[in-house]
Design a protein around this motif. Structure first.
Motif, short mmCIF file in Angstrom:
data_model
loop_
_atom_site.label_atom_id
_atom_site.label_comp_id
_atom_site.label_asym_id
_atom_site.label_seq_id
_atom_site.Cartn_x
_atom_site.Cartn_y
_atom_site.Cartn_z
N GLU A 62 0.94 -1.30 -0.28
CA GLU A 62 0.26 -0.22 0.05
C GLU A 62 0.63 1.15 0.19
O GLU A 62 1.73 0.81 0.41
N VAL A 63 -0.01 2.08 -0.21
CA VAL A 63 1.28 3.91 -0.19
C VAL A 63 -0.05 4.20 0.79
O VAL A 63 -0.86 4.88 -0.27
N ARG A 111 5.53 6.00 -7.97
CA ARG A 111 4.82 5.20 -8.84
C ARG A 111 4.90 3.92 -9.37
O ARG A 111 4.18 3.27 -9.17
N LYS A 112 6.38 4.29 -9.84
CA LYS A 112 7.01 2.50 -10.61
C LYS A 112 7.11 1.90 -9.05
O LYS A 112 6.97 0.58 -9.47
N GLU A 141 -3.10 12.86 -3.97
CA GLU A 141 -4.37 12.60 -4.40
C GLU A 141 -3.20 11.62 -5.73
O GLU A 141 -4.14 10.71 -5.88
N GLU A 142 -2.54 11.75 -6.14
CA GLU A 142 -1.99 11.03 -7.38
C GLU A 142 -1.08 10.02 -6.67
O GLU A 142 -1.27 9.07 -7.55
N LEU A 143 -0.78 9.83 -5.44
CA LEU A 143 0.41 8.56 -5.25
C LEU A 143 -0.68 7.31 -3.77
O LEU A 143 -0.48 6.59 -3.99
N ASP A 170 -14.88 24.13 -9.37
CA ASP A 170 -13.44 23.02 -9.27
C ASP A 170 -14.48 22.16 -8.94
O ASP A 170 -15.36 22.15 -8.06
N LYS A 171 -13.94 20.94 -8.79
CA LYS A 171 -14.15 20.14 -8.25
C LYS A 171 -13.39 19.51 -7.14
O LYS A 171 -12.34 20.63 -6.55
N PRO A 172 -14.17 19.41 -5.49
CA PRO A 172 -13.24 19.45 -4.36
C PRO A 172 -12.13 18.46 -4.68
O PRO A 172 -11.86 17.43 -5.17
N THR A 173 -11.03 18.74 -3.72
CA THR A 173 -9.74 18.45 -3.18
C THR A 173 -9.34 18.09 -2.11
O THR A 173 -10.49 18.30 -1.31
N LEU A 174 -8.87 17.22 -1.34
CA LEU A 174 -8.20 17.30 -0.01
C LEU A 174 -8.05 18.40 0.54
O LEU A 174 -8.78 18.35 1.62
N GLU A 175 -7.70 19.58 -0.04
CA GLU A 175 -7.89 20.69 0.89
C GLU A 175 -8.99 21.29 1.41
O GLU A 175 -9.14 22.22 2.36
N ASP A 176 -9.78 21.13 1.00
CA ASP A 176 -11.63 20.87 1.02
C ASP A 176 -11.76 20.20 2.65
O ASP A 176 -12.48 20.49 2.60
#
Length: 315
Positions: free
Chosen positions: A37-38, A183-184, A203-205, A297-303
């Protein structure tokens, strides 16, 4: 708990508290990280992330509570040989070259010099710093030192990779190189525990995110799960002229409660953006506030963090 479940849990943190001279840096923190898991701990500076990671890596002991890593205490020598821990400050000996640092670090893990150097050169090339292999660590820039340290952490092929703010202070290109490499590693099923205050990295990882604030984990789950639980369907982002940000925020707060402002924008959490956008623009115009741009905008983890704490991550 079944043996199969325990084997799948690489990290088990249970009610960990850490206090210094009356200050509580960690307050009853509990979570688990599964194999492959990450797991990203997201929080502002001073949230307790580094203290937590030092305890998980066996560098520091908790005041109370327990930590198990790979089924044992993190301070166990055999456990440490399965972990690679990268603190915020690059752990490079300044009087050694990059490759000499790699030679020394890999020797602690019992790796042959030839194998370690071959692996290191591949990683250095991926990160775009192959030409720095014979450069003294003391002569590296901050960014170069961070990249070299990533190689140091990965060259031993750990079962568990612990990274505390690995991209802080890097330019966008360097950050992208590290994220691509992580990611790799994740695709190769390396278990990664990472701390960051940067929304896009989480959000990406992340497979799962723990949001941390003031020594506590205040929410935990998958990125989309957290957004669904705590964030609105949409965010109205209004950018007034800089001198009017505070005034715009105060005007909008007369009609909406979910208003959050920063140095250059006001964010309105909304269920009905099509209805609220023209209403907000009209209110601001009637109060003489010039608007530079408005977007939905779509919400982010900031929101999510805003909703849970009333503050932005960078405040």
């Amino acid at each position: 708990m079944s043996n199969k479940k325990m084997e799948n849990e690489i990290i088990i943190v249970k009610e960990v508290t850490k206090s210094y001279n009356g200050f509580t840096a960690l307050n009853s923190v509990s979570f688990t990280v599964k194999s492959g898991e990450v797991y990203v701990v997201l929080g502002p500076n001073g949230a307790g992330k580094s203290t937590l990671f030092n305890i998980i890596a066996g560098v520091m002991k908790p005041s109370s509570g327990s930590v198990k890593v790979l089924g044992d205490a993190p301070s166990n020598p055999s456990t440490r040989l399965k972990i690679s821990y990268l603190p915020p400050t690059p752990p490079l000996y300044p009087w050694l070259t990059v490759m000499e640092n790699i030679d020394f670090y890999s020797s602690l893990y019992g790796l042959s010099r030839n194998d370690a150097r071959k692996e290191a050169m591949e990683l250095l090339e991926i990160l775009g710093i192959k030409d720095l292999s014979n450069k003294l660590a003391s002569k590296l820039s901050t960014g170069q030192g961070k990249l070299a340290s990533i190689v140091l952490a990965l060259v031993v092929r750990p079962e568990l990779l612990i990274l505390d703010e690995p991209t802080t202070g890097l330019d966008p290109g360097m950050r992208r190189n590290i994220i691509n490499l992580l990611r790799k590693q994740a695709s190769n099923k390396t278990t990664i525990l990472m701390a960051t205050h940067l929304i896009d990295e989480a959000e990406e990882l992340a497979n799962r995110v723990a949001i941390m604030d003031k020594g506590r984990i205040i929410a935990e789950g998958g990125v989309e799960e957290l957004k669904k639980l705590y964030a609105p369907p949409a965010v109205l982002v209004i950018k007034p002229s800089e001198e009017n940000v505070k005034k715009a925020s105060n005007v909008l707060k007369k009609h909406w409660s979910n208003i959050y402002s920063s140095n250059d924008e006001v964010r309105l959490h909304t269920e009905n953006p099509d209805e609220d956008m023209p209403k907000a623009v009209l209110m601001l115009s009637e109060n003489g506030i010039r608007i530079l741009s408005v977007s939905v905008d779509k919400p982010t983890l900031e929101d999510v963090f805003l909703k849970l704490t009333g503050r932005r991550l960078t405040e």
